[in-house]
Structure formats: C-alpha cells, structure tokens
Design a protein around this motif. Structure first.
Motif, PDB file in Angstrom:
ATOM      1  N   UNK A   1       6.804  -5.382  -7.402  1.00 43.40           N
ATOM      2  CA  UNK A   1       5.848  -6.437  -7.034  1.00 43.40           C
ATOM      3  C   UNK A   1       4.437  -5.926  -6.776  1.00 43.40           C
ATOM      4  N   UNK A   2       4.229  -4.597  -6.828  1.00 42.60           N
ATOM      5  CA  UNK A   2       2.941  -4.056  -6.427  1.00 42.60           C
ATOM      6  C   UNK A   2       2.901  -3.871  -4.915  1.00 42.60           C
ATOM      7  N   UNK A   3       1.949  -3.076  -4.456  1.00 41.82           N
ATOM      8  CA  UNK A   3       1.924  -2.807  -3.016  1.00 41.82           C
ATOM      9  C   UNK A   3       0.512  -2.691  -2.444  1.00 41.82           C
ATOM     10  N   UNK A   4      -0.512  -2.897  -3.271  1.00 41.67           N
ATOM     11  CA  UNK A   4      -1.880  -2.732  -2.785  1.00 41.67           C
ATOM     12  C   UNK A   4      -2.247  -3.843  -1.812  1.00 41.67           C
ATOM     13  N   UNK A   5      -1.993  -5.097  -2.212  1.00 45.19           N
ATOM     14  CA  UNK A   5      -2.344  -6.232  -1.351  1.00 45.19           C
ATOM     15  C   UNK A   5      -1.584  -6.158  -0.033  1.00 45.19           C
ATOM     16  N   UNK A   6      -0.286  -5.880  -0.112  1.00 44.48           N
ATOM     17  CA  UNK A   6       0.511  -5.779   1.108  1.00 44.48           C
ATOM     18  C   UNK A   6       0.068  -4.600   1.961  1.00 44.48           C
ATOM     19  N   UNK A   7      -0.320  -3.514   1.286  1.00 38.21           N
ATOM     20  CA  UNK A   7      -0.767  -2.346   2.038  1.00 38.21           C
ATOM     21  C   UNK A   7      -2.031  -2.624   2.830  1.00 38.21           C
ATOM     22  N   UNK A   8      -2.981  -3.346   2.227  1.00 32.35           N
ATOM     23  CA  UNK A   8      -4.217  -3.674   2.939  1.00 32.35           C
ATOM     24  C   UNK A   8      -3.941  -4.655   4.074  1.00 32.35           C
ATOM     25  N   UNK A   9      -2.991  -5.563   3.842  1.00 31.83           N
ATOM     26  CA  UNK A   9      -2.619  -6.474   4.926  1.00 31.83           C
ATOM     27  C   UNK A   9      -2.023  -5.723   6.098  1.00 31.83           C
ATOM     28  N   UNK A  10      -1.230  -4.691   5.804  1.00 29.81           N
ATOM     29  CA  UNK A  10      -0.672  -3.867   6.880  1.00 29.81           C
ATOM     30  C   UNK A  10      -1.782  -3.127   7.620  1.00 29.81           C
TER      31      UNK A  10
END
Length: 335
Positions: free
Chosen positions: A175-184
């Motif tokens: 699913x990708x992880x960049x957007x979730x990573x920045x949200x974290x």
C-alpha cells in the motif's frame, strides 16, 4: 543550496571519521598488532566489500529501472551508493544522512518523485532483508545450540520483533508507506504542524511516491524478488568477513564456522542498530561482538579482534565514500 547541504554532510562525515580514529578502545600498538595479524586478509575483506557494494548498487539499479528509463551509469550509481552508506555510518540516526544525499544526487537525473521512491524502495529492501537475516540466525541457533534461560527469553522476543517487522514491510510494499509515515511523524510533539502542512502541500506527490512503491511489489514481482535475493545474499556475504577472522584464529573452513559467523554478525547488527543514534555505533558494535562471541563460547580477545578489523574496514570505506562525494562535486562543477 544543494552544494551547501552536501558540504554540511561532508563536514559531519569528516568529524565522525576523526572521532572514530581517536576512539578505538585499544592502544595504537595493539591496533597495529591486530592489523599485522590480519595481514593479507585485509585485502580480501576490502575486495569482498567492493563486491557487496556492487550488489547493493545492482539492487538499486533494478529498482530504478522499473520506474522508467535512465541514462545513469552503473559506475555513477555505485559511487552514490558508497557515499550514501558512508554518510549512513558517519551521521547520527544513519538514514538521516545517506538517504537525503542519494535523493539529492538523483533528482536532477530522474526527477524528485522517481529519486525519492527508488531511494525509499532500496532502503526498505535493505532493512527488509535484515529482518530475514535475523530470522535465519534464530533458526540456526535453535539447530546448533542448547537453549538456556536467557536465550529462552531472547529468541522468542527476537522472533516476535522480526515477524512484526516483516509484516509491516509487506504492508508497506502493498500500500505504500510514505503518507502513513508522515502521519506518524505528526504525532511527535512539535512536528504536528509541520507534518500537516507538508502533507497538504505535497499530497499529490506523496500519493504518487506511494503508488510507485506499491507497483514494484504488485506489477514488477520479478525485479522485486531478484532485488530481495540480491540483498539477502549480500547479507549472508557479510558473514564471510567474520568467517575469515575466525579462520585466522584457527577455526576450520566448514559450514559450522560459517554458521557461527552468521550468528555473530546477526547478534552484533541487532545490538548496533538499537544504538543507531550514535555515529558509527561507536561502542555498540564492539559490545555486540564481545557479547555474541562470548555467547558462542569464544574468547573475548577474538571478539575484540573482529570488532577492530571491522571498524578499520568501515573507516576505510567511509573515507572513500566521503572522498567520492567531492569527486562527484568536482566533476559536476567542471561539466
């Protein structure tokens, strides 16, 4: 701005190298004696790491090729790879140095989105195979050694940690992880406002980067698994460095010696990564070698010898990587 940032990273790297040179936990006489004892094996170890860096570069090249055509040469990419690893070793929290540098070097050639996604994918693959390497070490230990009380606690916890890491990375690949990573990151006190502004102003770019990350796993499975195998074989190849030094101390050329080399490197890398905020993991890696060799019933002197030779090798390639940064800069200026 680009050259200014590169010069800052270069300066941090030089300071870390100087710090490393004067922080050996041994006298200069003992250091020299260990180097003389290693002898021509130092050349073999250097050549081994040239091959390992070439394998890392091939992994990155395969990932980059899947996102579109590029006129970047393999040799140029290998220079960036070695410099990136040098900065990862020399700067605190490793990836804060090497990965931005690699993105910055690639952006003028392939664009910001492709540069960012390829660097993130390579970093993900590099870490992902580390979890599989630790799983291999856990299985080897179960097959080769009796389980005492301490290891009865350590091994299940390590297995749980690896399983969690593998699961998270598989979801990231899907699913990708960049957007979730920045949200974290936005949950960290003081960074919530920055994360919100960055996400809103770069929403489309971040989504495209996540899409490119997911495409490697879903649409380019052949390249994904070749990259995975290359990185895993590279991890196993690092164990040869330890094996050479075990043989120097009288160990036989056997699969058991190689298995012990895997266990020593696995335990040491886990211990060193827990102390990743220290430049070059100063002290952490040496402690890891001492503890891992002791756990396998080997002498503390052997653990110290291995740590010194590995530190010298790392110092050598960190210096080479920093020098290559300036070579690249000179070439670009002349062009």
């Amino acid at each position: 701005m680009k050259n200014k940032f590169k010069n800052i990273l270069f300066l941090i790297g030089i300071i870390s190298v100087i710090w490393m040179v004067f922080s050996f936990d041994t006298s200069w006489e003992e250091l020299w004696a260990n180097l003389m004892h290693a002898g021509y094996w130092l050349v073999v170890i250097v050549l081994l790491w040239v091959v390992l860096y070439a394998m890392n570069t091939l992994t990155w090249w395969l990932i980059l090729r899947e996102s579109g055509p590029t006129n970047l040469s393999f040799l140029r990419l290998m220079k960036i790879t070695i410099s990136g690893f040098a900065l990862n070793s020399a700067t605190p929290v490793g990836f804060l140095g090497g990965e931005p540098y690699k993105i910055m070097e690639l952006t003028p050639i392939v664009g910001a989105q492709r540069a960012t996604s390829s660097v993130l994918l390579f970093a993900m693959m590099h870490i992902f195979t580390h979890f599989w390497y630790w799983v291999t070490a856990i299985i080897l230990y179960l097959l080769l050694y009796p389980i005492d009380t301490a290891m009865a606690i350590v091994l299940p916890l390590s297995a749980l940690f690896c399983a969690a890491g593998i699961y998270l990375f598989l979801r990231g690949y899907r699913y990708g992880m960049v957007v979730k990573g920045i949200r974290l990151i936005g949950h960290i006190p003081g960074l919530r406002g920055w994360a919100k502004r960055f996400t809103s102003s770069h929403a489309d770019d971040l989504q495209k980067i996540d899409q490119q990350i997911a495409e490697l796993h879903t649409q380019s499975r052949r390249s994904f698994y070749i990259s995975l195998c290359l990185e895993y074989v590279g991890r196993m190849g690092q164990s040869l460095e330890i094996m050479f030094m075990l043989v120097l101390f009288g160990a036989p050329w056997s699969w058991l010696t190689f298995a012990n080399s895997i266990l020593i490197l696995a335990f040491t890398s886990l211990f060193a990564n827990l102390l990743g905020f220290i430049p070059m993991q100063l002290g952490g890696r040496e402690g890891g070698f001492a503890l891992s060799t002791a756990q396998l019933g080997l002498t503390g002197g052997l653990g110290l010898f291995i740590s010194i030779i590995c530190r010298v090798r790392e110092l050598f390639f960190t210096s080479i990587g920093l020098w290559l940064m300036k070579i690249n800069s000179t070439s670009e200026t002349q062009a």
